[in-house]
Scaffold this motif. Structure first.
Motif, short mmCIF file in Angstrom:
data_model
loop_
_atom_site.label_atom_id
_atom_site.label_comp_id
_atom_site.label_asym_id
_atom_site.label_seq_id
_atom_site.Cartn_x
_atom_site.Cartn_y
_atom_site.Cartn_z
N LYS A 163 1.16 -0.89 0.28
CA LYS A 163 0.12 -0.08 -0.05
C LYS A 163 0.60 1.07 0.17
N SER A 164 2.24 0.81 0.34
CA SER A 164 3.02 2.19 0.56
C SER A 164 3.76 2.51 -1.02
N GLY A 165 3.77 1.86 -1.63
CA GLY A 165 4.23 2.29 -3.33
C GLY A 165 5.42 2.33 -3.34
N GLY A 166 5.59 1.07 -2.44
CA GLY A 166 6.89 0.16 -2.49
C GLY A 166 7.89 1.10 -1.80
N LYS A 167 7.47 1.96 -0.80
CA LYS A 167 8.77 2.76 0.09
C LYS A 167 8.60 2.81 1.47
N LEU A 168 7.83 0.97 1.91
CA LEU A 168 8.16 0.71 2.64
C LEU A 168 8.30 -0.87 2.78
N LYS A 169 9.60 -0.82 3.35
CA LYS A 169 10.45 -2.25 3.05
C LYS A 169 11.25 -3.21 4.35
N VAL A 170 10.14 -4.66 4.72
CA VAL A 170 10.36 -5.32 5.75
C VAL A 170 11.39 -5.92 5.46
N LEU A 171 12.30 -6.69 6.56
CA LEU A 171 13.28 -7.67 6.45
C LEU A 171 13.40 -8.35 7.80
N ALA A 172 13.83 -10.25 8.10
CA ALA A 172 13.91 -10.04 9.28
C ALA A 172 15.26 -11.63 8.83
N ARG A 173 15.61 -11.58 9.51
CA ARG A 173 16.98 -12.00 9.79
C ARG A 173 17.30 -12.62 11.45
N TYR A 174 17.62 -13.98 11.22
CA TYR A 174 17.29 -15.20 11.82
C TYR A 174 19.51 -15.20 12.28
N TYR A 175 19.82 -14.90 13.41
CA TYR A 175 21.83 -15.18 13.87
C TYR A 175 21.36 -16.36 14.32
N PHE A 176 22.09 -17.29 14.26
CA PHE A 176 22.51 -18.23 15.35
C PHE A 176 21.22 -19.38 15.17
N ALA A 177 21.29 -19.69 13.64
CA ALA A 177 19.50 -20.72 13.72
C ALA A 177 19.79 -21.76 14.82
N ASP A 178 21.17 -23.30 14.16
CA ASP A 178 21.31 -23.25 14.60
C ASP A 178 21.88 -24.18 15.83
N GLU A 179 22.43 -23.15 16.81
CA GLU A 179 22.78 -23.11 17.94
C GLU A 179 21.72 -23.05 19.01
N PRO A 180 21.66 -23.48 20.49
CA PRO A 180 21.12 -23.57 21.04
C PRO A 180 21.28 -22.17 22.17
N ALA A 181 19.80 -21.93 22.16
CA ALA A 181 19.63 -20.20 22.75
C ALA A 181 20.20 -20.66 24.11
N SER A 182 21.33 -19.72 23.91
CA SER A 182 22.05 -18.58 25.34
C SER A 182 22.26 -17.43 24.79
N MET A 183 22.78 -16.49 26.40
CA MET A 183 22.84 -15.06 27.22
C MET A 183 24.23 -14.95 25.39
N GLN A 184 24.90 -15.69 25.68
CA GLN A 184 26.35 -15.01 25.18
C GLN A 184 26.14 -14.86 23.88
N MET A 185 24.72 -15.82 22.99
CA MET A 185 24.55 -15.17 21.59
C MET A 185 23.45 -13.75 21.75
N HIS A 186 23.01 -13.49 22.68
CA HIS A 186 22.31 -12.11 22.90
C HIS A 186 23.33 -11.20 22.57
N PHE A 187 24.57 -11.05 22.60
CA PHE A 187 25.45 -10.39 22.58
C PHE A 187 26.16 -10.43 21.91
N GLU A 188 26.23 -11.77 21.00
CA GLU A 188 27.25 -11.67 19.62
C GLU A 188 26.40 -11.10 18.92
N ILE A 189 24.99 -10.79 18.66
CA ILE A 189 24.34 -10.71 17.06
C ILE A 189 24.98 -8.97 17.22
#
Length: 196
Positions: A163-189
């Motif tokens: 509806k924005s005429g192509g002026k609104l763009k959105v993207l999601a990026r997922y990091y460390f997808a194959d690793e178990p969740a940890s507080m370390q990755m929260h900062f490594e991002i």
């Protein structure tokens, strides 16, 4: 050297009068919110949605003369000098592994994104939302509302983008997808952040 002169307010002269980067483009602002900083981004996005598109970053305050650039255009500041100037300069908003211990990490108000889309159609500059996340925030079953809010925000943005005429763009990026969740990755991002 030219940057120092521009920041200090001194004119920058070149053979042709000025360089294209100083004459023809407004500075762009990228805003990043990390972790709980997503709540600050939410407020900025709300302000953006409710701001008047006709407020121009270069508009003078009432009664003040317009400063002219050597090229004849209105003066452009590296750091926006008004709220409207800041809002109009925002070109990217990065949510970086945001999350809270309660709801509210991501903005899920349809009205705000609808207003942003209309604002873009009325002439506001293009805007890109990038949501960056790790398993720490997006896959933790103990905080499943974070993923739910992210999904809702993505859906709202994706529904408004056409509806924005192509002026609104959105993207999601997922990091460390194959690793178990940890507080370390929260900062490594932060080190792995891809803002391209």
């Amino acid at each position: 050297m030219q940057v120092k002169k521009v920041i200090s307010g001194k004119e920058v002269h070149t053979q042709s009068g000025c360089t294209p980067s100083f004459c023809f483009s407004q500075p762009k602002t990228f805003i990043l919110g990390f972790s709980k900083g997503g709540t600050v981004l939410n407020q900025i996005v709300i302000e953006l949605g409710f701001s008047d598109v006709e407020s121009n970053a270069n508009s003078p305050s009432a009664g003040q003369p317009i400063d002219r650039h050597p090229c004849g255009s209105e003066e452009i500041y590296i750091v926006p000098r008004t709220k409207e100037g800041l809002l109009n300069s925002i070109s990217e908003i990065h949510y970086v592994d945001v999350g809270l211990n309660s709801a509210g990490a991501y903005l899920t108000n349809h009205d705000v994104f609808e207003r942003i889309s209309k604002r873009l159609m009325q002439g506001a500059p293009s805007l890109r939302f990038i949501l960056h996340g790790t398993p720490r925030q997006w896959s933790d079953k103990r905080c499943d509302w974070i993923r739910s809010e992210r999904d809702k925000m993505l859906n709202l943005l994706e529904s408004e983008a056409p509806k924005s005429g192509g002026k609104l763009k959105v993207l999601a990026r997922y990091y460390f997808a194959d690793e178990p969740a940890s507080m370390q990755m929260h900062f490594e991002i932060i080190e792995s952040l891809d803002v391209s």
